[in-house]
Design a protein around this motif. Structure first.
Motif, PDB file in Angstrom:
ATOM      1  N   ASP A   1    -116.741  -5.548  12.432  1.00  0.00           N
ATOM      2  CA  ASP A   1    -115.564  -6.101  13.085  1.00  0.00           C
ATOM      3  C   ASP A   1    -115.026  -5.018  14.019  1.00  0.00           C
ATOM      4  O   ASP A   1    -114.678  -3.922  13.569  1.00  0.00           O
ATOM      5  CB  ASP A   1    -114.530  -6.477  12.025  1.00  0.00           C
ATOM      6  N   VAL A   2    -114.989  -5.312  15.320  1.00  0.00           N
ATOM      7  CA  VAL A   2    -114.587  -4.321  16.321  1.00  0.00           C
ATOM      8  C   VAL A   2    -113.337  -4.803  17.046  1.00  0.00           C
ATOM      9  O   VAL A   2    -113.320  -5.912  17.588  1.00  0.00           O
ATOM     10  CB  VAL A   2    -115.706  -4.136  17.377  1.00  0.00           C
ATOM     11  N   ARG A   3    -112.288  -3.999  17.024  1.00  0.00           N
ATOM     12  CA  ARG A   3    -111.093  -4.325  17.819  1.00  0.00           C
ATOM     13  C   ARG A   3    -110.778  -3.129  18.710  1.00  0.00           C
ATOM     14  O   ARG A   3    -110.858  -1.986  18.260  1.00  0.00           O
ATOM     15  CB  ARG A   3    -109.908  -4.639  16.904  1.00  0.00           C
ATOM     16  N   VAL A   4    -110.457  -3.386  19.959  1.00  0.00           N
ATOM     17  CA  VAL A   4    -110.200  -2.281  20.893  1.00  0.00           C
ATOM     18  C   VAL A   4    -108.889  -2.509  21.649  1.00  0.00           C
ATOM     19  O   VAL A   4    -108.465  -3.643  21.830  1.00  0.00           O
ATOM     20  CB  VAL A   4    -111.345  -2.130  21.924  1.00  0.00           C
ATOM     21  N   VAL A   5    -108.275  -1.401  22.051  1.00  0.00           N
ATOM     22  CA  VAL A   5    -107.186  -1.444  23.015  1.00  0.00           C
ATOM     23  C   VAL A   5    -107.780  -0.947  24.324  1.00  0.00           C
ATOM     24  O   VAL A   5    -108.343   0.147  24.377  1.00  0.00           O
ATOM     25  CB  VAL A   5    -106.007  -0.545  22.582  1.00  0.00           C
ATOM     26  N   THR A   6    -107.719  -1.780  25.364  1.00  0.00           N
ATOM     27  CA  THR A   6    -108.316  -1.410  26.645  1.00  0.00           C
ATOM     28  C   THR A   6    -107.265  -0.805  27.583  1.00  0.00           C
ATOM     29  O   THR A   6    -106.073  -1.016  27.401  1.00  0.00           O
ATOM     30  CB  THR A   6    -108.953  -2.641  27.327  1.00  0.00           C
ATOM     31  N   THR A   7    -107.749  -0.058  28.566  1.00  0.00           N
ATOM     32  CA  THR A   7    -106.844   0.576  29.528  1.00  0.00           C
ATOM     33  C   THR A   7    -106.275  -0.465  30.502  1.00  0.00           C
ATOM     34  O   THR A   7    -105.076  -0.537  30.715  1.00  0.00           O
ATOM     35  CB  THR A   7    -107.597   1.661  30.335  1.00  0.00           C
TER      36      THR A   7
END
Lengths: 260, 260
Positions: free
Chosen positions: A241-247
């Motif tokens: 499970d991958v969660r990211v905060v993008t720029t």
């Protein structure tokens, strides 16, 4: 194209057996030697393969573990010793030795061989390149020692790299559902993993620490990363499970899909 | 203390059977009636219990599913119809009917009964209290319709509530490893879940949506929450990975442990 002759070092282990499956019909490579420990040398690969796959099945239960079939093309091949490899003319070696046997890789390098290694040995040393070909293959150029990361990292960066290229990555949060195969022939006590979720946090496997450091090295960027790793009752294949905060802001699902 | 007589509505379902286990020797309550559907009424509880537990075991495999034992004290009890319950003098009802049968709970309320309900029916309606006794038991006062949240939320808020009290919560990130029991007697096709991880994202179960809305209602606070739910090959017992951003800084592990 003439195929390059290669050897598999650590061929009898679970990762070595998967390498053999991938290399037996490879368009660029030809298996020239299968190398095992002192105890294995002299035995046929098939004998060892069948014994180890059977042990896994008996250990985890016939209903829960499917044996991998032995590749018929490797029939009658006898496992050779490390010394045989050292005195052979094989230039390219795929290695899956355990970390404690890393000196074997070092000896091959000293003899001028090229080593592609799946072993944790030396993975974080600055000079050694940590490569996932689809992401940072350029790092392999003119190198004779190329390391692969942990199984989770290898798949993970395929997802992270294109996201970073398009949006930039500020934070990463990972939760793994890792299969039992990751423990290899060492095997877990069945009561730990059968019908269970087994946390790897603070375990001897160091998986969480490895993933953070490996992602950093492969992407060549320090991104704050939170990781939680757990084994699930699955034979093979990790789920992450991958969660990211993008720029920059993601504006639609379609836009993200187009990245891959 | 004189025990209060209660009924279990939906007693033959998986949740109803667990309620029966919990209530059969309860210090405050006495099971006065076990209520099932038209088809079940007239059969003994034991017969239905054994049949359903056996069906689960045959479905998922004898090696993967352990039958729950029938509570001997409930021997010879015959399942009654909803009509019998409506015309009885039992004031307190524990309900685990499916959402579509929510009207039954409504009928009991209209007759002045008190209903403790595990059913999703009406869970989000403003007037209905959503209660986890250890967290917001005060909300039960003078109420006759008390709802329990989803199985994941129920355990989760026990962790979140004391953290919020001590530190404040700014963000919550959840990843679930939910067991197969959550699907109850409806059962999953074995090929979906056996030795697998089965994502509930966008499934008909609405688990992710429920958890976000339930946490909000039980904690009575809107906290940005990210949820990812997956089934794992475990018979019973959910595992949840919880990560939070707190308002005030956590300074040590010991400090957090002292909160619980």
């Amino acid at each position: 194209m003439k195929k390059r002759k290669i050897a598999i070092l650590g061929a009898t282990g679970l990762v070595g057996r998967r390498l053999a499956e991938l290399l037996v019909d490879h368009p660029w490579f030809e298996i020239g030697m299968l190398v095992g420990s002192h105890q294995s040398a002299g035995e046929t690969y098939e004998q060892i393969w069948q014994r180890k796959e059977t042990q896994l099945q008996l250990h985890y239960g016939i209903d829960n573990w499917q044996k991998r079939s032995f590749p018929e093309k490797l029939k009658n091949i006898v496992i050779r010793s490390f010394n045989d490899l050292l005195h052979s003319d094989i230039e390219y070696i795929f290695s899956s030795v355990p970390e404690r046997a890393g000196e074997l890789e070092q000896k091959l390098l000293e003899k001028g061989r090229t080593v592609f290694s799946n072993s944790p040995y030396g993975r974080f040393e600055n000079g050694n390149r940590l490569v996932v070909a689809e992401v940072n293959s350029k790092e392999m150029e003119d190198q004779s020692f190329i390391k692969s990361p942990n199984c989770v990292t290898a798949g993970l960066v395929l997802t992270l790299a294109p996201l970073r290229e398009r949006y930039g990555l500020e934070q990463i949060s990972l939760t793994t559902y890792q299969s039992i195969s990751g423990r290899g022939d060492a095997k877990y006590p069945p009561e730990l993993v059968k019908g269970n979720v087994y946390p790897l946090h603070c375990s001897q496997e160091h998986t969480e620490e490895y993933i953070v450091r490996e992602v950093r090295k492969v992407l060549n960027q320090v991104i704050p990363t939170s990781v939680s790793c757990n084994r699930v009752w699955v034979q093979e294949g990790h789920f992450v499970d991958v969660r990211v905060v993008t720029t920059t802001k993601i504006t639609s699902d379609q836009e993200v899909r187009a990245v891959f």
